[in-house]
Design a protein around this motif. Structure first.
Motif, PDB file in Angstrom:
ATOM      1  N   ASP A   1      30.793  29.349 -16.737  1.00  0.00           N
ATOM      2  CA  ASP A   1      29.639  29.401 -17.643  1.00  0.00           C
ATOM      3  C   ASP A   1      28.889  28.079 -17.642  1.00  0.00           C
ATOM      4  OD1 ASP A   1      31.840  28.160 -18.951  1.00  0.00           O
ATOM      5  OD2 ASP A   1      31.006  28.632 -20.916  1.00  0.00           O
ATOM      6  N   ASP A   2      29.637  26.990 -17.679  1.00  0.00           N
ATOM      7  CA  ASP A   2      29.011  25.677 -17.652  1.00  0.00           C
ATOM      8  C   ASP A   2      28.290  25.436 -16.329  1.00  0.00           C
ATOM      9  OD1 ASP A   2      28.635  23.054 -19.003  1.00  0.00           O
ATOM     10  OD2 ASP A   2      29.758  22.331 -17.259  1.00  0.00           O
ATOM     11  N   ALA A   3      28.908  25.853 -15.237  1.00  0.00           N
ATOM     12  CA  ALA A   3      28.283  25.682 -13.923  1.00  0.00           C
ATOM     13  C   ALA A   3      26.968  26.453 -13.849  1.00  0.00           C
ATOM     14  CB  ALA A   3      29.233  26.138 -12.813  1.00  0.00           C
ATOM     15  N   GLN A   4      26.956  27.695 -14.322  1.00  0.00           N
ATOM     16  CA  GLN A   4      25.729  28.497 -14.279  1.00  0.00           C
ATOM     17  C   GLN A   4      24.641  27.865 -15.148  1.00  0.00           C
ATOM     18  OE1 GLN A   4      25.178  31.460 -12.348  1.00  0.00           O
ATOM     19  NE2 GLN A   4      23.139  30.754 -12.885  1.00  0.00           N
ATOM     20  N   TYR A   5      25.014  27.405 -16.320  1.00  0.00           N
ATOM     21  CA  TYR A   5      24.062  26.739 -17.199  1.00  0.00           C
ATOM     22  C   TYR A   5      23.489  25.482 -16.531  1.00  0.00           C
ATOM     23  CZ  TYR A   5      22.461  23.637 -20.892  1.00  0.00           C
ATOM     24  OH  TYR A   5      21.725  22.756 -21.635  1.00  0.00           O
ATOM     25  N   ARG A   6      24.347  24.677 -15.944  1.00  0.00           N
ATOM     26  CA  ARG A   6      23.905  23.427 -15.326  1.00  0.00           C
ATOM     27  C   ARG A   6      23.023  23.661 -14.098  1.00  0.00           C
ATOM     28  NH1 ARG A   6      26.104  18.894 -17.550  1.00  0.00           N
ATOM     29  NH2 ARG A   6      27.794  19.281 -19.024  1.00  0.00           N
ATOM     30  N   ILE A   7      23.257  24.754 -13.404  1.00  0.00           N
ATOM     31  CA  ILE A   7      22.345  25.111 -12.310  1.00  0.00           C
ATOM     32  C   ILE A   7      20.934  25.301 -12.874  1.00  0.00           C
ATOM     33  CG2 ILE A   7      21.727  26.950 -10.685  1.00  0.00           C
ATOM     34  CD1 ILE A   7      24.793  27.244 -10.173  1.00  0.00           C
ATOM     35  N   GLY A   8      20.834  26.005 -13.978  1.00  0.00           N
ATOM     36  CA  GLY A   8      19.531  26.206 -14.605  1.00  0.00           C
ATOM     37  C   GLY A   8      18.887  24.907 -15.026  1.00  0.00           C
ATOM     38  N   ILE A   9      19.655  24.028 -15.618  1.00  0.00           N
ATOM     39  CA  ILE A   9      19.121  22.745 -16.079  1.00  0.00           C
ATOM     40  C   ILE A   9      18.668  21.891 -14.902  1.00  0.00           C
ATOM     41  CG2 ILE A   9      19.735  20.589 -17.254  1.00  0.00           C
ATOM     42  CD1 ILE A   9      19.165  23.110 -19.032  1.00  0.00           C
TER      43      ILE A   9
ATOM     44  N   HIS B   1      15.307  22.884 -14.205  1.00  0.00           N
ATOM     45  CA  HIS B   1      14.412  22.370 -15.244  1.00  0.00           C
ATOM     46  C   HIS B   1      13.991  20.944 -14.900  1.00  0.00           C
ATOM     47  CE1 HIS B   1      12.706  21.791 -19.239  1.00  0.00           C
ATOM     48  NE2 HIS B   1      13.264  20.589 -19.199  1.00  0.00           N
ATOM     49  N   ASP B   2      14.963  20.139 -14.515  1.00  0.00           N
ATOM     50  CA  ASP B   2      14.679  18.746 -14.155  1.00  0.00           C
ATOM     51  C   ASP B   2      13.713  18.650 -12.976  1.00  0.00           C
ATOM     52  OD1 ASP B   2      16.378  18.002 -16.196  1.00  0.00           O
ATOM     53  OD2 ASP B   2      18.068  17.552 -14.871  1.00  0.00           O
ATOM     54  N   GLU B   3      13.707  19.672 -12.127  1.00  0.00           N
ATOM     55  CA  GLU B   3      12.807  19.718 -10.972  1.00  0.00           C
ATOM     56  C   GLU B   3      11.486  20.422 -11.300  1.00  0.00           C
ATOM     57  OE1 GLU B   3      15.107  21.684  -7.968  1.00  0.00           O
ATOM     58  OE2 GLU B   3      16.543  20.036  -7.815  1.00  0.00           O
ATOM     59  N   ALA B   4      11.321  20.845 -12.549  1.00  0.00           N
ATOM     60  CA  ALA B   4      10.138  21.582 -13.009  1.00  0.00           C
ATOM     61  C   ALA B   4       9.940  22.900 -12.268  1.00  0.00           C
ATOM     62  CB  ALA B   4       8.882  20.716 -12.924  1.00  0.00           C
ATOM     63  N   ASN B   5      11.045  23.504 -11.844  1.00  0.00           N
ATOM     64  CA  ASN B   5      11.006  24.811 -11.188  1.00  0.00           C
ATOM     65  C   ASN B   5      11.406  25.851 -12.237  1.00  0.00           C
ATOM     66  OD1 ASN B   5      11.252  27.064  -9.592  1.00  0.00           O
ATOM     67  ND2 ASN B   5      12.192  25.977  -7.892  1.00  0.00           N
ATOM     68  N   TYR B   6      10.469  26.166 -13.115  1.00  0.00           N
ATOM     69  CA  TYR B   6      10.778  26.969 -14.292  1.00  0.00           C
ATOM     70  C   TYR B   6      11.110  28.417 -13.983  1.00  0.00           C
ATOM     71  CZ  TYR B   6       8.918  22.780 -16.386  1.00  0.00           C
ATOM     72  OH  TYR B   6       8.701  21.472 -16.723  1.00  0.00           O
ATOM     73  N   THR B   7      10.549  28.959 -12.947  1.00  0.00           N
ATOM     74  CA  THR B   7      10.843  30.345 -12.587  1.00  0.00           C
ATOM     75  C   THR B   7      12.310  30.488 -12.201  1.00  0.00           C
ATOM     76  OG1 THR B   7       8.574  30.689 -11.843  1.00  0.00           O
ATOM     77  CG2 THR B   7      10.235  32.242 -11.043  1.00  0.00           C
ATOM     78  N   VAL B   8      12.788  29.586 -11.364  1.00  0.00           N
ATOM     79  CA  VAL B   8      14.190  29.640 -10.943  1.00  0.00           C
ATOM     80  C   VAL B   8      15.096  29.269 -12.112  1.00  0.00           C
ATOM     81  CG1 VAL B   8      15.893  28.766  -9.307  1.00  0.00           C
ATOM     82  CG2 VAL B   8      13.562  29.184  -8.553  1.00  0.00           C
ATOM     83  N   GLU B   9      14.639  28.337 -12.928  1.00  0.00           N
ATOM     84  CA  GLU B   9      15.421  27.970 -14.116  1.00  0.00           C
ATOM     85  C   GLU B   9      15.636  29.186 -15.013  1.00  0.00           C
ATOM     86  OE1 GLU B   9      15.298  25.151 -18.092  1.00  0.00           O
ATOM     87  OE2 GLU B   9      13.507  25.304 -16.850  1.00  0.00           O
ATOM     88  N   LEU B  10      14.573  29.956 -15.231  1.00  0.00           N
ATOM     89  CA  LEU B  10      14.697  31.160 -16.061  1.00  0.00           C
ATOM     90  C   LEU B  10      15.741  32.116 -15.513  1.00  0.00           C
ATOM     91  CD1 LEU B  10      11.022  32.011 -17.013  1.00  0.00           C
ATOM     92  CD2 LEU B  10      12.893  31.463 -18.576  1.00  0.00           C
TER      93      LEU B  10
ATOM     94  N   GLN C   1      19.586  29.886 -24.252  1.00  0.00           N
ATOM     95  CA  GLN C   1      18.559  30.757 -24.840  1.00  0.00           C
ATOM     96  C   GLN C   1      17.409  29.933 -25.407  1.00  0.00           C
ATOM     97  OE1 GLN C   1      18.652  34.305 -24.687  1.00  0.00           O
ATOM     98  NE2 GLN C   1      16.518  33.803 -25.065  1.00  0.00           N
ATOM     99  N   ALA C   2      17.708  28.784 -25.981  1.00  0.00           N
ATOM    100  CA  ALA C   2      16.649  27.909 -26.494  1.00  0.00           C
ATOM    101  C   ALA C   2      15.742  27.433 -25.359  1.00  0.00           C
ATOM    102  CB  ALA C   2      17.250  26.727 -27.238  1.00  0.00           C
ATOM    103  N   HIS C   3      16.325  27.095 -24.212  1.00  0.00           N
ATOM    104  CA  HIS C   3      15.516  26.703 -23.055  1.00  0.00           C
ATOM    105  C   HIS C   3      14.644  27.868 -22.591  1.00  0.00           C
ATOM    106  CE1 HIS C   3      16.761  22.647 -21.879  1.00  0.00           C
ATOM    107  NE2 HIS C   3      17.980  22.967 -22.302  1.00  0.00           N
ATOM    108  N   ILE C   4      15.226  29.053 -22.544  1.00  0.00           N
ATOM    109  CA  ILE C   4      14.474  30.241 -22.139  1.00  0.00           C
ATOM    110  C   ILE C   4      13.303  30.469 -23.101  1.00  0.00           C
ATOM    111  CG2 ILE C   4      14.583  32.765 -21.961  1.00  0.00           C
ATOM    112  CD1 ILE C   4      17.520  32.342 -20.943  1.00  0.00           C
TER     113      ILE C   4
ATOM    114  N   ALA D   1       4.069  26.914 -24.233  1.00  0.00           N
ATOM    115  CA  ALA D   1       4.648  26.410 -22.990  1.00  0.00           C
ATOM    116  C   ALA D   1       3.540  26.052 -22.001  1.00  0.00           C
ATOM    117  CB  ALA D   1       5.576  27.448 -22.378  1.00  0.00           C
ATOM    118  N   PHE D   2       3.728  24.955 -21.320  1.00  0.00           N
ATOM    119  CA  PHE D   2       2.789  24.530 -20.287  1.00  0.00           C
ATOM    120  C   PHE D   2       3.564  24.353 -18.993  1.00  0.00           C
ATOM    121  CE2 PHE D   2       0.923  21.095 -17.747  1.00  0.00           C
ATOM    122  CZ  PHE D   2      -0.291  21.686 -17.453  1.00  0.00           C
ATOM    123  N   HIS D   3       3.124  25.057 -17.968  1.00  0.00           N
ATOM    124  CA  HIS D   3       3.794  24.986 -16.669  1.00  0.00           C
ATOM    125  C   HIS D   3       2.737  24.759 -15.597  1.00  0.00           C
ATOM    126  CE1 HIS D   3       7.232  26.415 -18.820  1.00  0.00           C
ATOM    127  NE2 HIS D   3       6.562  27.470 -19.206  1.00  0.00           N
ATOM    128  N   PRO D   4       2.630  23.526 -15.150  1.00  0.00           N
ATOM    129  CA  PRO D   4       1.613  23.234 -14.127  1.00  0.00           C
ATOM    130  C   PRO D   4       1.839  23.988 -12.841  1.00  0.00           C
ATOM    131  CG  PRO D   4       2.995  21.305 -14.596  1.00  0.00           C
ATOM    132  CD  PRO D   4       3.452  22.406 -15.476  1.00  0.00           C
TER     133      PRO D   4
END
Length: 70
Positions: free
Chosen positions: A16-24, A27-36, A56-59, A67-70
């Motif tokens: 669970d932690d690994a899956q969450y950290r993949i998403g984060i 996020h750090d790379e500003a790739n919000y689609t993949v983060e979602l 869920q808060a990040h989602i 939300a602003f996503h360049p």
């Protein structure tokens, strides 16, 4: 490294932690689609995880009205 946990350790209590950290990471790379997708997988795949409220808060932030996503 986190993907390796998912790929190689199907019984790990850290999945669970690994899956969450993949998403984060996305996020750090500003790739919000993949983060979602990654955070959604964390929420759906590990619904009892302590990471779910934060994921869920990040989602919600990404999908939120301000939300602003360049």
């Amino acid at each position: 490294e986190y993907q390796r946990v998912l790929d190689n350790y199907p019984l790990s209590t850290k999945r669970d932690d690994a899956q969450y950290r993949i998403g984060i990471t996305y996020h750090d790379e500003a790739n919000y689609t993949v983060e979602l997708g990654a955070l959604g997988a964390a929420v759906a795949g590990y619904p009892l995880s302590t990471r779910v409220p934060v994921a869920q808060a990040h989602i919600d932030d990404i999908n939120g009205p301000h939300a602003f996503h360049p």
